[in-house]
Design a protein around this motif. Structure first.
Motif, PDB file in Angstrom:
ATOM      1  N   UNK A   1       0.815  -1.216   0.000  1.00  0.00           N
ATOM      2  CA  UNK A   1       0.000   0.000   0.000  1.00  0.00           C
ATOM      3  C   UNK A   1       0.845   1.261   0.000  1.00  0.00           C
ATOM      4  N   UNK A   2       2.023   1.207   0.613  1.00  0.00           N
ATOM      5  CA  UNK A   2       2.904   2.374   0.627  1.00  0.00           C
ATOM      6  C   UNK A   2       3.369   2.704  -0.784  1.00  0.00           C
ATOM      7  N   UNK A   3       3.788   1.705  -1.530  1.00  0.00           N
ATOM      8  CA  UNK A   3       4.216   1.918  -2.918  1.00  0.00           C
ATOM      9  C   UNK A   3       3.065   2.418  -3.781  1.00  0.00           C
ATOM     10  N   UNK A   4       1.890   1.839  -3.570  1.00  0.00           N
ATOM     11  CA  UNK A   4       0.716   2.287  -4.315  1.00  0.00           C
ATOM     12  C   UNK A   4       0.424   3.754  -4.025  1.00  0.00           C
ATOM     13  N   UNK A   5       0.456   4.124  -2.746  1.00  0.00           N
ATOM     14  CA  UNK A   5       0.186   5.513  -2.359  1.00  0.00           C
ATOM     15  C   UNK A   5       1.189   6.479  -2.960  1.00  0.00           C
ATOM     16  N   UNK A   6       2.457   6.102  -2.942  1.00  0.00           N
ATOM     17  CA  UNK A   6       3.488   6.966  -3.528  1.00  0.00           C
ATOM     18  C   UNK A   6       3.288   7.134  -5.031  1.00  0.00           C
ATOM     19  N   UNK A   7       2.977   6.043  -5.713  1.00  0.00           N
ATOM     20  CA  UNK A   7       2.764   6.110  -7.167  1.00  0.00           C
ATOM     21  C   UNK A   7       1.541   6.965  -7.495  1.00  0.00           C
ATOM     22  N   UNK A   8       0.475   6.790  -6.732  1.00  0.00           N
ATOM     23  CA  UNK A   8      -0.733   7.577  -6.952  1.00  0.00           C
ATOM     24  C   UNK A   8      -0.472   9.057  -6.687  1.00  0.00           C
ATOM     25  N   UNK A   9       0.180   9.359  -5.578  1.00  0.00           N
ATOM     26  CA  UNK A   9       0.483  10.758  -5.245  1.00  0.00           C
ATOM     27  C   UNK A   9       1.369  11.391  -6.314  1.00  0.00           C
ATOM     28  N   UNK A  10       2.331  10.638  -6.818  1.00  0.00           N
ATOM     29  CA  UNK A  10       3.218  11.161  -7.862  1.00  0.00           C
ATOM     30  C   UNK A  10       2.436  11.462  -9.134  1.00  0.00           C
ATOM     31  N   UNK A  11       1.502  10.598  -9.483  1.00  0.00           N
ATOM     32  CA  UNK A  11       0.688  10.824 -10.689  1.00  0.00           C
ATOM     33  C   UNK A  11      -0.209  12.051 -10.520  1.00  0.00           C
ATOM     34  N   UNK A  12      -0.759  12.228  -9.345  1.00  0.00           N
ATOM     35  CA  UNK A  12      -1.602  13.397  -9.076  1.00  0.00           C
ATOM     36  C   UNK A  12      -0.769  14.674  -9.211  1.00  0.00           C
ATOM     37  N   UNK A  13       0.438  14.669  -8.629  1.00  0.00           N
ATOM     38  CA  UNK A  13       1.327  15.839  -8.747  1.00  0.00           C
ATOM     39  C   UNK A  13       1.720  16.084 -10.199  1.00  0.00           C
ATOM     40  N   UNK A  14       2.039  15.020 -10.917  1.00  0.00           N
ATOM     41  CA  UNK A  14       2.442  15.132 -12.314  1.00  0.00           C
ATOM     42  C   UNK A  14       1.344  15.781 -13.162  1.00  0.00           C
ATOM     43  N   UNK A  15       0.114  15.392 -12.902  1.00  0.00           N
ATOM     44  CA  UNK A  15      -1.013  15.955 -13.651  1.00  0.00           C
ATOM     45  C   UNK A  15      -1.414  17.334 -13.149  1.00  0.00           C
ATOM     46  N   UNK A  16      -0.932  17.697 -11.971  1.00  0.00           N
ATOM     47  CA  UNK A  16      -1.229  19.020 -11.425  1.00  0.00           C
ATOM     48  C   UNK A  16      -2.695  19.229 -11.115  1.00  0.00           C
TER      49      UNK A  16
END
Length: 99
Positions: free
Chosen positions: A17-32
């Motif tokens: 879940x930690x890896x999933x959360x990091x990947x999701x958060x990174x995608x959200x930031x990337x899309x702004x």
């Protein structure tokens, strides 16, 4: 049977879940975009998006919707599950479906 991920069935696995959360958060930031915008796009609550993006467990439907949204393969987020006994053998694997 998808041989690329057949190993997942041969030993106890759990979603990281930690890896999933990091990947999701990174995608959200990337899309702004905001958590609310993600929530609107995937039709989940903002609270669910927040929990998922901080590495907390969410339900299966939410997990799958978010994996589709950010193009993640949930099988690539698996890790060994130390909570299950080492002698655990998946019944499907035991039948020799991968050979």
């Amino acid at each position: 049977m998808n041989r690329d991920y057949a190993h997942v069935l041969t030993r106890p696995q759990a979603l990281d879940w930690t890896s999933f959360g990091r990947a999701l958060a990174a995608e959200i930031r990337l899309r702004g975009i905001t958590l609310q915008q993600v929530a609107d796009e995937v039709r989940l609550s903002r609270a669910t998006i927040s929990r998922a993006s901080t590495g907390h467990e969410v339900g299966l439907v939410a997990l799958l919707k978010l994996c589709v949204w950010c193009d993640l393969n949930p099988f690539e987020l698996m890790r060994p599950d130390d909570r299950r006994p080492a002698e655990y053998v998946c019944p499907v694997a035991e039948r020799g479906c991968f050979t």
